[in-house]
Scaffold this active site. Structure first.
Site, mmCIF file in Angstrom:
data_model
loop_
_atom_site.group_PDB
_atom_site.id
_atom_site.type_symbol
_atom_site.label_atom_id
_atom_site.label_comp_id
_atom_site.label_asym_id
_atom_site.label_seq_id
_atom_site.Cartn_x
_atom_site.Cartn_y
_atom_site.Cartn_z
ATOM 1 N N LYS A 249 0.827 -1.208 0.000
ATOM 2 C CA LYS A 249 0.000 0.000 0.000
ATOM 3 C C LYS A 249 0.869 1.269 0.000
ATOM 4 C CE LYS A 249 -3.952 -2.253 2.294
ATOM 5 N NZ LYS A 249 -4.942 -2.162 3.395
ATOM 6 N N TYR B 110 -12.343 -2.462 -3.556
ATOM 7 C CA TYR B 110 -12.813 -2.609 -2.173
ATOM 8 C C TYR B 110 -14.337 -2.508 -2.073
ATOM 9 C CZ TYR B 110 -8.248 -2.701 0.176
ATOM 10 O OH TYR B 110 -7.011 -3.078 0.659
ATOM 11 N N ASN C 35 -1.983 0.313 6.758
ATOM 12 C CA ASN C 35 -1.476 -0.956 7.304
ATOM 13 C C ASN C 35 -0.608 -1.752 6.322
ATOM 14 O OD1 ASN C 35 -3.536 -1.857 5.700
ATOM 15 N ND2 ASN C 35 -4.643 -2.958 7.299
ATOM 16 N N HIS D 197 -2.048 -5.464 1.513
ATOM 17 C CA HIS D 197 -3.309 -6.187 1.325
ATOM 18 C C HIS D 197 -2.961 -7.596 0.883
ATOM 19 C CE1 HIS D 197 -7.121 -7.569 -0.351
ATOM 20 N NE2 HIS D 197 -6.420 -7.951 -1.412
ATOM 21 N N GLU E 143 -9.244 -11.177 -7.767
ATOM 22 C CA GLU E 143 -8.356 -10.014 -7.595
ATOM 23 C C GLU E 143 -7.174 -10.058 -8.573
ATOM 24 O OE1 GLU E 143 -7.349 -9.898 -3.428
ATOM 25 O OE2 GLU E 143 -9.358 -9.281 -2.853
HETATM 26 N N1 LIG Z 1 -12.272 -0.492 11.610
HETATM 27 C C1 LIG Z 1 -11.525 -0.014 10.605
HETATM 28 N N2 LIG Z 1 -11.160 1.291 10.580
HETATM 29 C C2 LIG Z 1 -10.425 1.774 9.572
HETATM 30 N N3 LIG Z 1 -9.995 1.032 8.506
HETATM 31 C C3 LIG Z 1 -10.337 -0.252 8.497
HETATM 32 C C4 LIG Z 1 -11.108 -0.850 9.530
HETATM 33 N N4 LIG Z 1 -11.277 -2.164 9.229
HETATM 34 C C5 LIG Z 1 -10.651 -2.344 8.064
HETATM 35 N N5 LIG Z 1 -10.083 -1.210 7.625
HETATM 36 C C6 LIG Z 1 -9.302 -0.998 6.404
HETATM 37 O O1 LIG Z 1 -9.917 -1.684 5.314
HETATM 38 C C7 LIG Z 1 -9.029 -2.672 4.799
HETATM 39 C C8 LIG Z 1 -9.838 -3.876 4.408
HETATM 40 O O2 LIG Z 1 -10.422 -4.447 5.560
HETATM 41 P P1 LIG Z 1 -10.441 -6.021 5.782
HETATM 42 O O3 LIG Z 1 -11.374 -6.304 6.883
HETATM 43 O O4 LIG Z 1 -10.651 -6.696 4.450
HETATM 44 O O5 LIG Z 1 -8.965 -6.288 6.349
HETATM 45 P P2 LIG Z 1 -7.792 -7.152 5.806
HETATM 46 O O6 LIG Z 1 -8.332 -8.301 5.018
HETATM 47 O O7 LIG Z 1 -6.844 -7.456 6.913
HETATM 48 O O8 LIG Z 1 -7.077 -6.113 4.865
HETATM 49 P P3 LIG Z 1 -6.931 -6.120 3.315
HETATM 50 O O9 LIG Z 1 -8.289 -6.373 2.690
HETATM 51 O O10 LIG Z 1 -6.380 -4.761 2.982
HETATM 52 O O11 LIG Z 1 -5.983 -7.228 3.059
HETATM 53 C C9 LIG Z 1 -8.019 -2.939 5.911
HETATM 54 O O12 LIG Z 1 -6.772 -3.372 5.424
HETATM 55 C C10 LIG Z 1 -7.916 -1.576 6.582
HETATM 56 O O13 LIG Z 1 -6.969 -0.753 5.910
#
Ligand SMILES: Nc1ncnc2c1ncn2[C@@H]1O[C@H](COP(=O)(O)OP(=O)(O)OP(=O)(O)O)[C@@H](O)[C@H]1O
Length: 141
Positions: A11, A51, A114, A117, A128
């Site tokens: 990211k 997303y 974070n 992804h 994807e």
């Molecule tokens: N409560 C939250 N507050 C802010 N951002 C969030 C929150 N939960 C998720 N996100 C953001 O949305 C992204 C997608 O959420 P998801 O639950 O799919 O997490 P993930 O699978 O660990 O991450 P990714 O999809 O990016 O691999 C997360 O990587 C994070 O950046």
């Protein structure tokens, strides 16, 4: 364990920190092979589409704004149990909760920024990877 592929995105925060190489080493040291890779700056439309499962969530706009804030590095990883292996390497979504030695514990600052992804299932990985890489750009063994 199945031989599979998964989609990984480094990211904008991690690209800006200049740690693409360090993150690639984590993949390679774990036995994952990079079979496609591309650096790009996502458009708002691409980020919203990628997303779209989160479009009703309160953090959706912030997530999209963040994903288009700078270039990202996108790769397809291949190997035994690639989906789960990459998720293990990444660590928990919230870097404060991520295990020591994971990518997010070492390179991420917050749940919004974070670092990486990774696809969460083999079916989503197929979707994807298709989203970012036409079949011709994937290099087979
Ligand atoms: N409560 C939250 N507050 C802010 N951002 C969030 C929150 N939960 C998720 N996100 C953001 O949305 C992204 C997608 O959420 P998801 O639950 O799919 O997490 P993930 O699978 O660990 O991450 P990714 O999809 O990016 O691999 C997360 O990587 C994070 O950046």
């Amino acid at each position: 364990m199945a031989f599979e592929r998964t989609l990984s995105i480094i990211k904008p925060d991690a690209v800006a920190k200049n740690v693409i190489g360090k993150i690639y080493s984590r993949f390679e040291d774990a036995g994952l092979k990079i079979v496609a890779a591309r650096m790009t700056h996502l458009s708002r439309e691409q980020a919203e589409q990628f997303y779209s499962v989160h479009k009703e969530r309160p953090f959706f706009k912030a997530l999209v704004d963040f994903m288009i804030s700078g270039p990202v590095m996108i790769q397809a990883l291949e190997g035994e149990g690639a989906v789960a292996k990459n998720r293990d390497l990444m660590g928990a979504t919230d870097p404060q909760k991520a295990d020591k030695g994971t990518i997010r514990a070492d390179f991420a600052d917050s749940i919004d920024a974070n670092a990486v992804h990774g696809s969460d299932s083999s079916d989503n990985a197929r979707i994807e990877i298709g989203f970012f890489f036409p079949e011709i750009d994937i290099y087979l063994r």
